[in-house]
Design a protein around this motif. Structure first.
Motif, PDB file in Angstrom:
ATOM      1  N   ALA A 134     -16.152   7.083  17.784  1.00 59.51           N
ATOM      2  CA  ALA A 134     -15.756   5.839  17.120  1.00 59.51           C
ATOM      3  C   ALA A 134     -15.260   4.806  18.118  1.00 59.51           C
ATOM      4  CB  ALA A 134     -14.683   6.120  16.073  1.00 59.51           C
ATOM      5  N   GLY A 135     -15.319   5.109  19.414  1.00 61.44           N
ATOM      6  CA  GLY A 135     -14.964   4.136  20.437  1.00 61.44           C
ATOM      7  C   GLY A 135     -13.491   4.070  20.775  1.00 61.44           C
ATOM      8  N   ALA A 136     -12.728   5.130  20.489  1.00 63.59           N
ATOM      9  CA  ALA A 136     -11.285   5.102  20.757  1.00 63.59           C
ATOM     10  C   ALA A 136     -10.988   5.138  22.253  1.00 63.59           C
ATOM     11  CB  ALA A 136     -10.604   6.282  20.076  1.00 63.59           C
ATOM     12  N   GLU A 137      -9.851   4.557  22.627  1.00 64.75           N
ATOM     13  CA  GLU A 137      -9.393   4.593  24.006  1.00 64.75           C
ATOM     14  C   GLU A 137      -8.912   6.004  24.348  1.00 64.75           C
ATOM     15  OE1 GLU A 137      -8.003   2.901  21.592  1.00 64.75           O
ATOM     16  OE2 GLU A 137      -8.420   0.766  21.905  1.00 64.75           O
ATOM     17  N   PRO A 138      -8.964   6.381  25.645  1.00 62.77           N
ATOM     18  CA  PRO A 138      -8.582   7.744  26.049  1.00 62.77           C
ATOM     19  C   PRO A 138      -7.206   8.196  25.562  1.00 62.77           C
ATOM     20  CG  PRO A 138      -9.725   6.678  27.847  1.00 62.77           C
ATOM     21  CD  PRO A 138      -9.552   5.628  26.783  1.00 62.77           C
ATOM     22  N   PRO A 139      -6.146   7.354  25.567  1.00 57.72           N
ATOM     23  CA  PRO A 139      -4.866   7.870  25.077  1.00 57.72           C
ATOM     24  C   PRO A 139      -4.910   8.303  23.604  1.00 57.72           C
ATOM     25  CG  PRO A 139      -4.516   5.889  26.384  1.00 57.72           C
ATOM     26  CD  PRO A 139      -6.000   5.998  26.166  1.00 57.72           C
ATOM     27  N   ARG A 140      -5.633   7.566  22.776  1.00 56.31           N
ATOM     28  CA  ARG A 140      -5.732   7.945  21.368  1.00 56.31           C
ATOM     29  C   ARG A 140      -6.591   9.199  21.207  1.00 56.31           C
ATOM     30  NH1 ARG A 140      -7.096   2.826  17.675  1.00 56.31           N
ATOM     31  NH2 ARG A 140      -5.788   3.892  16.136  1.00 56.31           N
ATOM     32  N   ALA A 187       1.303   9.692  17.475  1.00 56.08           N
ATOM     33  CA  ALA A 187       1.119   9.033  18.773  1.00 56.08           C
ATOM     34  C   ALA A 187      -0.244   8.368  18.893  1.00 56.08           C
ATOM     35  CB  ALA A 187       1.304  10.053  19.895  1.00 56.08           C
ATOM     36  N   ALA A 188      -1.199   8.802  18.060  1.00 51.40           N
ATOM     37  CA  ALA A 188      -2.531   8.188  18.081  1.00 51.40           C
ATOM     38  C   ALA A 188      -2.587   6.890  17.292  1.00 51.40           C
ATOM     39  CB  ALA A 188      -3.562   9.165  17.520  1.00 51.40           C
ATOM     40  N   ALA A 189      -1.473   6.489  16.662  1.00 51.13           N
ATOM     41  CA  ALA A 189      -1.405   5.270  15.848  1.00 51.13           C
ATOM     42  C   ALA A 189      -2.566   5.192  14.853  1.00 51.13           C
ATOM     43  CB  ALA A 189      -1.387   4.029  16.748  1.00 51.13           C
ATOM     44  N   PRO A 190      -2.707   6.214  13.996  1.00 49.20           N
ATOM     45  CA  PRO A 190      -3.862   6.241  13.096  1.00 49.20           C
ATOM     46  C   PRO A 190      -3.701   5.292  11.913  1.00 49.20           C
ATOM     47  CG  PRO A 190      -2.436   8.105  12.639  1.00 49.20           C
ATOM     48  CD  PRO A 190      -1.838   7.387  13.824  1.00 49.20           C
ATOM     49  N   ALA A 191      -4.819   4.938  11.308  1.00 53.51           N
ATOM     50  CA  ALA A 191      -4.781   4.193  10.049  1.00 53.51           C
ATOM     51  C   ALA A 191      -4.143   5.070   8.966  1.00 53.51           C
ATOM     52  CB  ALA A 191      -6.199   3.799   9.647  1.00 53.51           C
ATOM     53  N   ASP A 192      -3.559   4.423   7.970  1.00 55.85           N
ATOM     54  CA  ASP A 192      -2.718   5.137   7.009  1.00 55.85           C
ATOM     55  C   ASP A 192      -3.461   6.221   6.229  1.00 55.85           C
ATOM     56  OD1 ASP A 192      -0.513   3.697   7.761  1.00 55.85           O
ATOM     57  OD2 ASP A 192      -0.641   2.254   6.106  1.00 55.85           O
ATOM     58  N   ARG A 193      -4.614   5.864   5.646  1.00 51.85           N
ATOM     59  CA  ARG A 193      -5.285   6.843   4.789  1.00 51.85           C
ATOM     60  C   ARG A 193      -5.781   8.065   5.571  1.00 51.85           C
ATOM     61  NH1 ARG A 193     -10.325   5.972   0.492  1.00 51.85           N
ATOM     62  NH2 ARG A 193     -10.768   8.183   0.239  1.00 51.85           N
ATOM     63  N   PRO A 194      -6.511   7.897   6.688  1.00 55.33           N
ATOM     64  CA  PRO A 194      -6.913   9.101   7.427  1.00 55.33           C
ATOM     65  C   PRO A 194      -5.726   9.878   7.980  1.00 55.33           C
ATOM     66  CG  PRO A 194      -7.588   7.096   8.587  1.00 55.33           C
ATOM     67  CD  PRO A 194      -7.154   6.689   7.223  1.00 55.33           C
ATOM     68  N   ARG A 195      -4.645   9.185   8.314  1.00 53.39           N
ATOM     69  CA  ARG A 195      -3.444   9.910   8.756  1.00 53.39           C
ATOM     70  C   ARG A 195      -2.951  10.835   7.658  1.00 53.39           C
ATOM     71  NH1 ARG A 195       1.985   9.226   7.842  1.00 53.39           N
ATOM     72  NH2 ARG A 195       3.396   9.946   9.486  1.00 53.39           N
ATOM     73  N   ALA A 196      -2.839  10.325   6.440  1.00 52.30           N
ATOM     74  CA  ALA A 196      -2.366  11.141   5.323  1.00 52.30           C
ATOM     75  C   ALA A 196      -3.328  12.292   5.048  1.00 52.30           C
ATOM     76  CB  ALA A 196      -2.192  10.280   4.079  1.00 52.30           C
ATOM     77  N   GLU A 197      -4.625  12.042   5.170  1.00 50.23           N
ATOM     78  CA  GLU A 197      -5.599  13.087   4.878  1.00 50.23           C
ATOM     79  C   GLU A 197      -5.648  14.140   5.982  1.00 50.23           C
ATOM     80  OE1 GLU A 197      -8.410  10.336   1.973  1.00 50.23           O
ATOM     81  OE2 GLU A 197      -9.150  10.862   3.974  1.00 50.23           O
ATOM     82  N   SER A 231     -10.930  11.738  12.136  1.00 54.61           N
ATOM     83  CA  SER A 231     -10.457  11.211  13.413  1.00 54.61           C
ATOM     84  C   SER A 231     -11.195   9.928  13.772  1.00 54.61           C
ATOM     85  CB  SER A 231     -10.630  12.260  14.520  1.00 54.61           C
ATOM     86  OG  SER A 231      -9.778  13.361  14.301  1.00 54.61           O
ATOM     87  N   ALA A 232     -12.486   9.867  13.432  1.00 60.73           N
ATOM     88  CA  ALA A 232     -13.224   8.618  13.653  1.00 60.73           C
ATOM     89  C   ALA A 232     -12.620   7.496  12.814  1.00 60.73           C
ATOM     90  CB  ALA A 232     -14.696   8.820  13.303  1.00 60.73           C
ATOM     91  N   GLU A 233     -12.309   7.786  11.568  1.00 59.65           N
ATOM     92  CA  GLU A 233     -11.699   6.772  10.702  1.00 59.65           C
ATOM     93  C   GLU A 233     -10.284   6.422  11.167  1.00 59.65           C
ATOM     94  OE1 GLU A 233     -13.960   7.475   6.443  1.00 59.65           O
ATOM     95  OE2 GLU A 233     -11.977   8.342   6.721  1.00 59.65           O
ATOM     96  N   ALA A 234      -9.573   7.403  11.699  1.00 63.87           N
ATOM     97  CA  ALA A 234      -8.181   7.184  12.101  1.00 63.87           C
ATOM     98  C   ALA A 234      -8.057   6.137  13.192  1.00 63.87           C
ATOM     99  CB  ALA A 234      -7.557   8.499  12.567  1.00 63.87           C
ATOM    100  N   VAL A 235      -9.078   6.017  14.040  1.00 61.72           N
ATOM    101  CA  VAL A 235      -9.003   5.057  15.155  1.00 61.72           C
ATOM    102  C   VAL A 235      -9.738   3.766  14.835  1.00 61.72           C
ATOM    103  CG1 VAL A 235      -8.698   6.883  16.865  1.00 61.72           C
ATOM    104  CG2 VAL A 235     -11.019   6.091  16.302  1.00 61.72           C
ATOM    105  N   GLY A 236     -10.076   3.563  13.572  1.00 64.77           N
ATOM    106  CA  GLY A 236     -10.677   2.307  13.155  1.00 64.77           C
ATOM    107  C   GLY A 236     -12.181   2.319  13.011  1.00 64.77           C
TER     108      GLY A 236
END
Length: 360
Positions: A221-227, A337-347, A75-80
């Motif tokens: 990882a510093g994600a915004e509340p909606p994510r 809806a969290a607009a994750p990065a591709d690789r962590p999304r797949a994992e 999840s940390a990787e998913a938000v950048g």
């Protein structure tokens, strides 16, 4: 002059590889937390994690799947962010999970965990309870220490405010877990448990900590509340689907895989989700299950096998599988809806598939 193409992104890893990576990444911090525990409980925790045998000698027992820390790190990787950003959250949720396992084994009087005798059956109930308490204290310390860079290199996502919010969020998850466990225990004495309240119980007992795993990893990882909220919903729905599948395995699972005897949940007359759905089905099989399941006295192996057949005939098994599939679909929508990065999304999707397809 033509642009230089970007190097191809690393392909997603299989779920088993992700879990192994998660275990390796959190391992040193887990051992450091246990090493810092009081003498009276340190050996109990090390035994529970599979690092020592009952005599304190090094061992290589299973320490669990590390699903919750994997969710936090991804999840940390998913938000950048990086996995290191999510490390305090990953360590905290794994310590919390093992606190709950130590206590659950005492309450349920379970004698086997991860294919070995449970900690309480080796060291006594009091020692196991105290070791669980110490693990929970270490979990909160992991979150708080991160504000000072104590659990890894400081990052933009780590601040006193983030740590304070994380401590509150984990505290809320633990209260939900306790509420779910209280309901589970109360169900043992009741004959009128219905499906909605059983789902609420499972959502708190299992879903709350998986939801917190995802939310805390993203927050560190510093994600915004909606994510953060979207990833929390992903974890909550996967957690409930996980519990549905776990309940199926508690009835029909292979002991070589589950580490528990076949039909173990039925012999203890646990009000698991497939059982409650069967009891509420209004079918003749459900009525027969009620007469068998709700009477006093121990249940023989033959009666447990009959109960399993009645749960299936009354539709409890099929209902649980359908509900798990629906929850997984809802989880994937929340993940998107969290607009994750591709690789962590797949994992993350691969982990969801792993924990919801175990009974097939």
């Amino acid at each position: 002059m033509s642009a230089v193409p970007a190097p191809p992104a690393d392909p997603p890893r299989p779920a088993a590889e992700v879990l192994a990576w998660s275990r390796a990444l959190i391992g040193p911090a887990l051992r450091a937390a246990v090493d810092a525990m009081p003498d009276g409980v340190r050996a109990v925790a090390a035994y529970h994690f599979g690092w020592q045998d009952e005599h304190g000698r090094p061992a290589a027992g299973g320490a669990g799947k590390a699903l919750r820390p994997a969710l936090a790190l991804l999840s940390a990787e998913a938000v950048g962010g990086s996995a290191v950003d999510g490390l305090p959250a990953a360590v905290a949720v794994e310590l919390t999970h093992n606190f709950s396992l130590l206590h659950d084994d005492v309450m349920d009087r379970d004698r086997t965990r991860r294919h070995r005798p449970t900690a309480w059956s080796v060291f006594g109930a009091n020692a196991a309870i105290l070791a669980g308490d110490a693990l929970l204290a270490c979990a909160f310390a992991s979150l708080a220490d991160a504000a000072d860079g104590g659990a890894g290199p400081p990052s933009a996502g780590r601040s006193d405010g983030v740590a304070a919010a994380a401590v509150r969020a984990l505290g809320r998850a633990v209260l939900d877990l306790v509420e779910g466990q209280c309901a589970d225990v109360a169900f043992e004495e009741r004959t009128d448990v219905d499906v909605p309240e059983c789902l609420r119980m499972a959502g708190r007992k299992t879903g709350a900590l998986l939801a917190a795993s995802c939310a805390l990893g993203a927050a560190y990882a510093g994600a915004e509340p909606p994510r953060v909220g979207a990833l929390r919903r992903f974890g909550e729905r996967i957690g409930l689907a996980f519990q549905l599948v776990d309940d199926l395995l508690g009835i029909w699972g292979d002991p070589a895989v589950t580490g528990k005897p076949v039909h173990s949940d039925l012999r203890s007359r646990k009000k698991s989700l497939p059982v409650v759905a069967a009891l509420a089905s209004g079918t003749r099989a459900g009525d027969a299950l009620s007469r068998l399941y709700l009477r006093d006295g121990p249940m023989s192996e033959e009666e447990a096998a009959r109960a399993a057949a009645l749960v299936d005939e009354a539709g409890g098994r099929a209902w649980a599988r359908r509900r798990a599939r629906r929850l997984k679909a809802e989880a994937f929508a929340a993940l998107d809806a969290a607009a994750p990065a591709d690789r962590p999304r797949a994992e993350l999707r691969a982990l969801a598939d792993l924990v919801t397809d175990r009974d097939h």
